[in-house]
Design a protein around this motif. Sequence first.
Motif, PDB file in Angstrom:
ATOM      1  N   SER A 118       0.863  -1.182   0.000  1.00  0.00           N
ATOM      2  CA  SER A 118       0.000   0.000   0.000  1.00  0.00           C
ATOM      3  C   SER A 118       0.898   1.229   0.000  1.00  0.00           C
ATOM      4  N   ASN A 119       0.410   2.341   0.566  1.00  0.00           N
ATOM      5  CA  ASN A 119       1.190   3.578   0.557  1.00  0.00           C
ATOM      6  C   ASN A 119       1.987   3.743   1.857  1.00  0.00           C
ATOM      7  N   ALA A 123       1.960   1.882   5.552  1.00  0.00           N
ATOM      8  CA  ALA A 123       3.147   1.177   6.040  1.00  0.00           C
ATOM      9  C   ALA A 123       3.485   1.607   7.466  1.00  0.00           C
ATOM     10  N   ILE A 124       3.358   2.877   7.767  1.00  0.00           N
ATOM     11  CA  ILE A 124       3.614   3.369   9.125  1.00  0.00           C
ATOM     12  C   ILE A 124       2.593   2.780  10.103  1.00  0.00           C
ATOM     13  N   ALA A 125       1.331   2.744   9.678  1.00  0.00           N
ATOM     14  CA  ALA A 125       0.292   2.178  10.542  1.00  0.00           C
ATOM     15  C   ALA A 125       0.549   0.704  10.831  1.00  0.00           C
ATOM     16  N   LEU A 126       1.097  -0.017   9.844  1.00  0.00           N
ATOM     17  CA  LEU A 126       1.385  -1.440  10.020  1.00  0.00           C
ATOM     18  C   LEU A 126       2.618  -1.671  10.892  1.00  0.00           C
ATOM     19  N   ARG A 127       3.648  -0.860  10.664  1.00  0.00           N
ATOM     20  CA  ARG A 127       4.948  -1.134  11.272  1.00  0.00           C
ATOM     21  C   ARG A 127       5.231  -0.274  12.494  1.00  0.00           C
ATOM     22  N   SER A 132      12.797   0.205   9.483  1.00  0.00           N
ATOM     23  CA  SER A 132      13.123  -0.915   8.618  1.00  0.00           C
ATOM     24  C   SER A 132      12.880  -0.511   7.175  1.00  0.00           C
ATOM     25  N   SER A 133      13.852  -0.776   6.306  1.00  0.00           N
ATOM     26  CA  SER A 133      13.721  -0.409   4.900  1.00  0.00           C
ATOM     27  C   SER A 133      13.665  -1.668   4.042  1.00  0.00           C
ATOM     28  N   PRO A 134      13.231  -1.528   2.784  1.00  0.00           N
ATOM     29  CA  PRO A 134      13.235  -2.696   1.899  1.00  0.00           C
ATOM     30  C   PRO A 134      14.596  -3.358   1.755  1.00  0.00           C
TER      31      PRO A 134
END
Length: 333
Positions: A118-119, A123-127, A132-134
Motif C-alpha cells: 500500500s502507501n 506502512a507506518i500504521a502497520l509497522r 526498517s527499509s526494503p
Amino acid sequence: MSNPFENIKASILDLAPILEEGTISESFEKSADLAKHVENLGYYRYWLAEHHNMPGIASSATSVVIGHIASHTSKIRVGAGGIMLPNHAPLVIAEQFGTLDALYPNRIDLGLGRAPGSNQATAIALRRTLNSSPNDFPQQVEELEDYFKGQGYVRAIPGEGANVPIWLLGSSDFSARLAAEKGLPFAFASHFSPDYTIPALRIYRENFKPSGQLAEPLAMVGVNIVAAETTEEAQWLATSQQQQFLSLVRGEQSKLQPPIDDIDKEWSIHEKASVEKSLSSASTIVGDKDIVREKLLSFLEETKANEVVINSQIYDHEARKKSYDIVADIMQL
C-alpha cells in the motif's frame, strides 16, 4: 496432438475482490467457491495477496484467508502470493505459517515480497515505524528461514520444522537476484509490471545457485486473463479491471466496479496510456478461447516460465469461473 502447455503448471492469484454491490463476507464465500471449482479443474496452487487500505481487496489478513481457503479444499496448494515481510516480525510469520502447515500438511506455500502492499501512511500504521527499509529484506528472509529450521534466537512454535516452501516475489530485479543467490523459487509480478519480466527472469536464471530447497531455477509468472465465449464479451468483462487500475492512476480507491459499455468515456488519453502500460497486451490477455491460447502460449514461450499464476478480476462470479474453465481447457489441465 501434443499439448504445448504440458509441462507448465497453472495456478490462481486471488485478491478476494470486494464488489461494488457486494460485501466482504460475500467476497470470502466466492473465493472459497472459486477455490473448490479450480481445484476440480486441475489448477495447482491458489494464492492470496497481502494488500492494505484498499476498499476493493479483502485479503489483507492473508494467513487467515489462506486457512479459510484450505479448509474448503482438499488437495490444491494454498499460499501467499505474497506476504509483505517488512510489515511483520518474521517470528509471527513463522508461527502463522507453521500453524497453517500443521493444520493442512504439505499444502501451504509462503511467497514473500518486500513492498508495503500500500502507501507510506499505511506502512507506518502497520509497522509503527519506518526504521526498517526494503534493503533489510534479505536479513528478514534469513531470520524467517532460521525459525523454520529451528536455528532462531527464539523458537517458533508452531513453525519449527514446518514444511513450507518459500518463494520470493518481485516486480524488479532485487528479488530476482536474492532468489538466485539463495536458490529459491522466484515469482515475477508480470501482471502489473510487464516491462521488467524478461530482464528479471534472465538475472534469476543466470545467477541461480542450487540450494537445499531447489536444485535448478523455478520461475513463475503472473498474468491477467479474461476469457469468454466471444472476444467482445471478454473485452466488456475486462472493463472492471481497467476501472480498477484507472482508480489507482487517479489516486482513488474503490470497490471492483461492474463492467461498462464504453471505457473510453471514462478516461483521458493520458490515463488510458497509463492503464495500458500496466495492463500490457503481453501479460494481460483478453479474448475468446483462440485468442487466449495464442497469446498465453506466446507469453510462456517468451518467458520460458515453469508455472503461470492467473489473476482474473471479473465482476460476475460465474463469468470468472467460466474464464478459468476456458483456460483449463486450453492448457488441458
